[in-house]
Design an enzyme around this catalytic site. Structure first.
Site, PDB file in Angstrom:
ATOM      1  NE  ARG A 106      -3.867   0.584   1.898  1.00 52.79           N
ATOM      2  CZ  ARG A 106      -5.089   0.635   2.428  1.00 52.79           C
ATOM      3  NH1 ARG A 106      -5.325   1.330   3.517  1.00 52.79           N
ATOM      4  NH2 ARG A 106      -6.090  -0.036   1.871  1.00 52.79           N
ATOM      5  CG  HIS A 133      -8.396   0.054  -2.914  1.00 54.48           C
ATOM      6  ND1 HIS A 133      -7.584  -1.023  -2.575  1.00 54.48           N
ATOM      7  CD2 HIS A 133      -9.068   0.381  -1.759  1.00 54.48           C
ATOM      8  CE1 HIS A 133      -7.766  -1.320  -1.308  1.00 54.48           C
ATOM      9  NE2 HIS A 133      -8.656  -0.501  -0.796  1.00 54.48           N
ATOM     10  CD  GLN A 136     -12.926  -2.280  -0.676  1.00 52.50           C
ATOM     11  OE1 GLN A 136     -12.106  -2.244   0.234  1.00 52.50           O
ATOM     12  NE2 GLN A 136     -14.112  -2.872  -0.544  1.00 52.50           N
ATOM     13  CG  ASP A 229     -13.525   6.097  -1.148  1.00 53.72           C
ATOM     14  OD1 ASP A 229     -13.498   5.901   0.084  1.00 53.72           O
ATOM     15  OD2 ASP A 229     -12.514   6.010  -1.875  1.00 53.72           O
ATOM     16  CB  CYS A 269     -13.913   0.869  -0.139  1.00 51.44           C
ATOM     17  SG  CYS A 269     -13.303   2.558   0.055  1.00 51.44           S
ATOM     18  NE  ARG A 297      -9.787  -5.585   0.213  1.00 53.18           N
ATOM     19  CZ  ARG A 297      -9.075  -4.552   0.700  1.00 53.18           C
ATOM     20  NH1 ARG A 297      -9.704  -3.490   1.136  1.00 53.18           N
ATOM     21  NH2 ARG A 297      -7.761  -4.582   0.699  1.00 53.18           N
TER      22      ARG A 297
HETATM   23  N1  NVA Z   1      -9.983   6.430  -1.446  1.00 55.38           N
HETATM   24  C1  NVA Z   1      -9.596   6.042  -0.109  1.00 55.38           C
HETATM   25  C2  NVA Z   1      -9.824   4.585   0.093  1.00 55.38           C
HETATM   26  C3  NVA Z   1      -9.475   4.083   1.464  1.00 55.38           C
HETATM   27  C4  NVA Z   1      -9.625   2.608   1.597  1.00 55.38           C
HETATM   28  C5  NVA Z   1      -8.142   6.425   0.128  1.00 55.38           C
HETATM   29  O1  NVA Z   1      -7.333   6.259  -0.799  1.00 55.38           O
HETATM   30  O2  NVA Z   1      -7.816   6.895   1.216  1.00 55.38           O
HETATM   31  N1   CP Z   2     -11.144  -0.429   2.359  1.00 60.24           N
HETATM   32  C1   CP Z   2      -9.884  -0.457   2.806  1.00 60.24           C
HETATM   33  O1   CP Z   2      -8.932  -0.693   2.059  1.00 60.24           O
HETATM   34  O2   CP Z   2      -9.755  -0.256   4.151  1.00 60.24           O
HETATM   35  P1   CP Z   2      -8.411   0.001   4.970  1.00 60.24           P
HETATM   36  O3   CP Z   2      -7.890   1.348   4.595  1.00 60.24           O
HETATM   37  O4   CP Z   2      -8.839  -0.090   6.407  1.00 60.24           O
HETATM   38  O5   CP Z   2      -7.420  -1.071   4.627  1.00 60.24           O
END
Ligand code: NVA
Ligand code: CP
Length: 313
Positions: A106, A133, A136, A229, A269, A297
């Site tokens: 990540r 992502h 997800q 989101d 998500c 997930r």
């Molecule tokens: N769009 C959000 C998703 C978090 C799971 C982010 O990138 O923070």
């Molecule tokens: N939806 C998702 O990826 O959640 P986290 O940021 O908690 O991993």
């Protein structure tokens, strides 16, 4: 059977046929998990997880999932590894991939994960970047299919459907566009001015897979699935105040759900902010499947990890 080296860096890293296989496998893996049956297909394999941004779901689902497959996990963050002290990403990839069988990352820019993968001896999985992502959206599609009834051809129930995307043109939106392009459904996108999706990031083969609506109500009309989101994704916190103003009319509420199909599902998500991108009575209401999404997930990622390492079973 083992697979030739294969990474999962964006939704397009697998074909529709591979998704059909992974979803069938995820359904089996989920069933066995619910029945407390062992499924140790990745015994003695190690997953390295690298987190340069915070996480709850991604961390727990990959870690618990890998243990359930009989494997083990090493967790690294920017703060507690040499990644935060400017060791080149190429060198980190060479070293980590000599000691582990699989890497989940990540991070910020997609270029970083691409660079890691280019120097890795083992499969690399995108656990979220600024651009995409994919794990997800894979879980969300599996959840949709599950709620419509899993069939022999799990992707059939997606064809011709309408997904309403209300909110930021972010990593989730880009990934939904890629999925629509590949699997034959349409995304109705409504974002505030200045926060539009950029189809060039998604690299679409066919621009018919999405339609843009200025009014989020119109985007939701007749939708099979309504999804949103956070207004401010990780890495964009400095824009938080400006975004709160710009996104004020992009809260998925019961009026938006009322113009969608009567059996429409609501997805997010997570993490969610009730009263911002979604009203509490929607996310906590009967059309919401957000907890199934979160749980799935783990099941789809177990199927994905198994597929990347072992191929079809
Ligand atoms: N769009 C959000 C998703 C978090 C799971 C982010 O990138 O923070
Ligand atoms: N939806 C998702 O990826 O959640 P986290 O940021 O908690 O991993």
């Amino acid at each position: 059977m083992t697979q030739p080296l294969k990474h999962y860096l964006q939704f397009t890293s697998l074909t529709a046929d591979e998704y059909a296989y992974v979803f069938q496998r995820a359904a089996l893996i989920k069933k066995k998990f619910k029945a407390y049956e062992k499924h140790h297909t990745l015994a003695d394999r190690t997953l390295a997880m690298i987190f340069e941004k915070a996480s709850t779901r991604t961390r727990v689902s990959f870690e618990a999932g890998m243990y359930q497959l009989g494997g083990s996990v090493v967790n690294l963050t920017t703060g507690d590894s040499q990644l935060g002290r400017a060791e080149p990403i190429e060198d980190s990839a060479r070293v980590i991939s000599r000691m582990t069988d699989l890497v989940m990352i990540r991070t910020y820019g997609q270029d970083k994960i691409k660079n890691f993968a280019a120097n890795s001896r083992v499969p690399v999985i995108n656990g979220l970047t600024n651009e995409f992502h994919p794990c997800q959206v894979m879980a969300d599609l599996f959840t949709y299919i599950e709620h419509r009834g899993l069939t022999v051809h799990p992707l059939d129930c997606l064809k011709g459907k309408v997904v309403a995307w209300v909110g930021d043109g972010n990593n989730m939106a880009n990934t939904w566009l890629q999925a629509a392009d590949m699997l034959g459904f349409t995304v109705h996108v409504s974002t505030p001015n200045g926060y539009e999706v950029n189809p060039a990031i998604a690299g679409l083969s066919n621009s018919d897979c999405y339609k843009v609506f200025a009014d989020p109500m119109q985007a939701c009309e007749g939708a099979d699935l309504v999804t949103t989101d956070v207004w401010t994704s990780m890495g964009y916190e400095a824009e938080n105040d400006a975004r709160k103003q710009a996104f004020a009319d992009w809260c998925v509420d019961s009026d938006m759900m009322a113009v969608a199909k009567t059996n429409a599902l609501f997805m997010h998500c997570l993490p969610a902010h009730r009263g911002e991108e979604v009203a509490a009575d929607v996310i906590d209401g009967p059309q919401s499947v957000v907890w199934d999404e979160a749980e799935n997930r783990m099941h789809v990622q177990k199927a994905l990890m198994e597929y990347l390492l072992l191929g079809r079973q």
